[in-house]
Structure formats: structure tokens, C-alpha cells
Design a protein around this motif. Structure first.
Motif, mmCIF file in Angstrom:
data_model
loop_
_atom_site.group_PDB
_atom_site.id
_atom_site.type_symbol
_atom_site.label_atom_id
_atom_site.label_comp_id
_atom_site.label_asym_id
_atom_site.label_seq_id
_atom_site.Cartn_x
_atom_site.Cartn_y
_atom_site.Cartn_z
ATOM 1 N N LYS A 1 -3.121 2.897 -6.993
ATOM 2 C CA LYS A 1 -3.413 3.440 -5.661
ATOM 3 C C LYS A 1 -2.985 4.900 -5.523
ATOM 4 C CE LYS A 1 -4.460 -0.536 -3.435
ATOM 5 N NZ LYS A 1 -5.678 -0.788 -2.697
ATOM 6 N N TRP B 1 0.232 5.778 -5.272
ATOM 7 C CA TRP B 1 1.352 5.743 -4.348
ATOM 8 C C TRP B 1 2.675 5.806 -5.094
ATOM 9 C CZ3 TRP B 1 -0.360 0.712 -1.410
ATOM 10 C CH2 TRP B 1 -1.509 0.973 -0.666
ATOM 11 N N GLU C 1 6.196 5.192 -0.775
ATOM 12 C CA GLU C 1 4.992 4.919 0.011
ATOM 13 C C GLU C 1 4.720 3.417 0.101
ATOM 14 O OE1 GLU C 1 1.921 8.543 -0.411
ATOM 15 O OE2 GLU C 1 2.579 7.678 -2.331
ATOM 16 N N VAL C 2 4.968 2.691 -0.987
ATOM 17 C CA VAL C 2 4.821 1.237 -0.950
ATOM 18 C C VAL C 2 5.761 0.658 0.097
ATOM 19 C CG1 VAL C 2 5.126 -0.911 -2.257
ATOM 20 C CG2 VAL C 2 4.082 1.081 -3.366
ATOM 21 N N ASP D 1 7.065 2.208 2.758
ATOM 22 C CA ASP D 1 6.612 2.603 4.098
ATOM 23 C C ASP D 1 5.399 1.795 4.552
ATOM 24 O OD1 ASP D 1 8.631 4.491 4.146
ATOM 25 O OD2 ASP D 1 7.305 6.174 3.630
ATOM 26 N N ARG D 2 4.460 1.588 3.665
ATOM 27 C CA ARG D 2 3.228 0.883 4.016
ATOM 28 C C ARG D 2 3.447 -0.613 4.207
ATOM 29 N NH1 ARG D 2 -1.695 3.717 2.459
ATOM 30 N NH2 ARG D 2 -1.181 5.772 1.675
ATOM 31 N N SER D 3 4.375 -1.190 3.440
ATOM 32 C CA SER D 3 4.584 -2.639 3.485
ATOM 33 C C SER D 3 5.631 -3.070 4.494
ATOM 34 C CB SER D 3 4.992 -3.150 2.101
ATOM 35 O OG SER D 3 6.280 -2.673 1.743
ATOM 36 N N THR E 1 -0.204 -5.310 1.337
ATOM 37 C CA THR E 1 -0.301 -3.855 1.273
ATOM 38 C C THR E 1 -1.227 -3.417 0.142
ATOM 39 O OG1 THR E 1 1.896 -3.597 2.223
ATOM 40 C CG2 THR E 1 1.028 -1.721 0.975
#
Length: 70
Positions: A15, A17, A21-22, A24-26, A56
Motif C-alpha cells: 500500500k 504505508w 500509517e497502519v 493511524d488508519r487502523s 484496514t
């Protein structure tokens, strides 16, 4: 007892990332994401964290987990 490895790094790279970022997104705390990504084999994981990360990455939990030893 079996061991599993989570394919967090591989999926994040696909992705584009970072582990941050993983996280933050999850919604999974960064230290957990980092710990799971670094460990070569684990006997226990937090199912809720697995679920959140799988969602995610838009994959099934089975695609996130690699069974190392049954």
C-alpha cells in the motif's frame, strides 16, 4: 502450541504505508503494530487488533496471518 507471524510489513509495503500509517488508519496503537511487525513468531495475538488491521488492509484475517507451526 502454534506460532503465527503477521504479514503487516508486506501488506503495508504493497500500500506504500509506514507502520505509523497502519496504526493511524487502523486505530491500533503504534507500539502494538510495530511489535507485531517485528516478531518472527507469536503464540498469542489480540484478535481485535488483527480484525482492525485486516479491515484496514481490506483483506481477510487469514490473509494477514501466516501459520509457522501448528
Amino acid at each position: 502450541m502454534g506460532l503465527v507471524r503477521l504479514k503487516i510489513r508486506e501488506l503495508a509495503q504493497e500500500k506504500g504505508w509506514t507502520l505509523k500509517e497502519v496504526s493511524d488508519r487502523s486505530g491500533v496503537i503504534y507500539s502494538t503494530v510495530r511489535s507485531y511487525a517485528r516478531r518472527p513468531g507469536m503464540s498469542m495475538v489480540d484478535y481485535t487488533a488483527l480484525y482492525k488491521m485486516a479491515r484496514t488492509f481490506d483483506v481477510m484475517i487469514e490473509d494477514l496471518v501466516e501459520i509457522l507451526q501448528e
